[in-house]
Design a protein around this motif. Structure first.
Motif, short mmCIF file in Angstrom:
data_model
loop_
_atom_site.label_atom_id
_atom_site.label_comp_id
_atom_site.label_asym_id
_atom_site.label_seq_id
_atom_site.Cartn_x
_atom_site.Cartn_y
_atom_site.Cartn_z
N ARG A 2 0.76 3.95 -3.11
CA ARG A 2 -0.17 4.99 -2.65
C ARG A 2 -0.52 5.99 -3.75
N LEU A 29 -6.30 -4.67 -5.72
CA LEU A 29 -5.52 -4.66 -4.48
C LEU A 29 -6.24 -5.48 -3.41
N ALA A 30 -7.55 -5.36 -3.33
CA ALA A 30 -8.32 -6.15 -2.36
C ALA A 30 -8.14 -7.65 -2.63
N SER A 74 -8.04 -0.49 -6.81
CA SER A 74 -8.46 -0.83 -5.44
C SER A 74 -9.10 -2.22 -5.38
N ASP A 75 -9.88 -2.58 -6.41
CA ASP A 75 -10.47 -3.93 -6.44
C ASP A 75 -9.39 -4.99 -6.60
N LEU A 93 -3.29 4.25 -6.08
CA LEU A 93 -4.49 3.63 -5.52
C LEU A 93 -5.79 4.25 -6.01
N GLN A 94 -5.73 5.46 -6.51
CA GLN A 94 -6.94 6.13 -6.99
C GLN A 94 -7.28 5.77 -8.44
N GLU A 128 -4.60 -8.58 -1.55
CA GLU A 128 -4.51 -8.65 -0.09
C GLU A 128 -5.21 -9.91 0.44
N ARG A 134 0.83 -1.21 0.00
CA ARG A 134 0.00 0.00 0.00
C ARG A 134 0.86 1.26 0.00
#
Length: 183
Positions: A106, A118-119, A115-116, A109-110, A122, A102
């Motif tokens: 950073r 990255l989820a 973000s999907d 991330l936008q 993770e 992250r």
């Protein structure tokens, strides 16, 4: 650019920070040695950590073959399992990878879809943490089994030296079945 491209691009700084995090469990002098000594014979622990971290990272980016990851984790965890580390200390470095990723991403991330992705990445790390805990538990069990066997052997030798122990013939050590005949 998708997440895997970004993670490949950021591989070197991510791995450097992740290895530093893994090494935090060791005394400062050990950390310096593990980082500086690159000879596989002089520094097998450091080499296992660096190669294992890189291989795990590569697997997370690819197919994430659990058998391969288990071997790489075992190489890192085996040493930690014989040390006086709490389970969270021995295995917690896995969760640190999420924070490091992250931090490195950073600025990205936008971006749409990151973000999907990255989820999902993770979530793979969370699965890796569970696998890591299983490997740690198996290693600890092997350590305890070895210790118990060694204590048993030492105790038997001492009792034998004191004349308080003897060897049973092989067939006397087992119970015989009672076929209903009591005498």
């Amino acid at each position: 650019m998708d997440l895997s491209d970004l993670l490949i691009e950021k591989k070197s700084p991510v791995l450097e920070k992740w290895c530093d995090l893994i090494l935090e469990a060791y005394p400062e002098e050990g950390q310096r040695f593990f980082k500086k000594q690159k000879d596989q014979f002089a520094n097998p622990v450091g080499l296992s950590i660096f190669e294992g971290a890189e291989s795990i990272y590569d697997e997370l980016l690819g197919e994430a073959d659990s058998d391969k990851i288990s071997v790489f984790l075992d190489n890192i965890i085996r040493v930690r399992a014989i040390q006086d580390l709490l389970p969270a200390q021995a295995t917690g470095f896995i969760f640190g990878l999420k924070k490091i990723v992250r931090e490195e991403l950073r600025d990205h991330l936008q971006q749409e879809g990151i973000s999907d992705q990255l989820a999902a990445f993770e979530s793979r790390i969370d699965g890796l943490a569970l696998m890591c805990f299983n490997v740690y538990t198996e290693c600890r069990q092997r350590v305890f089994d070895i210790r118990v066997k060694e204590l048993r052997n030492q105790s038997h030798k001492l009792l034998k030296m004191a004349g308080l122990a003897y060897e049973l013939p092989e067939n006397e050590g087992t119970l015989k079945e009672d076929n209903g005949n009591n005498g």
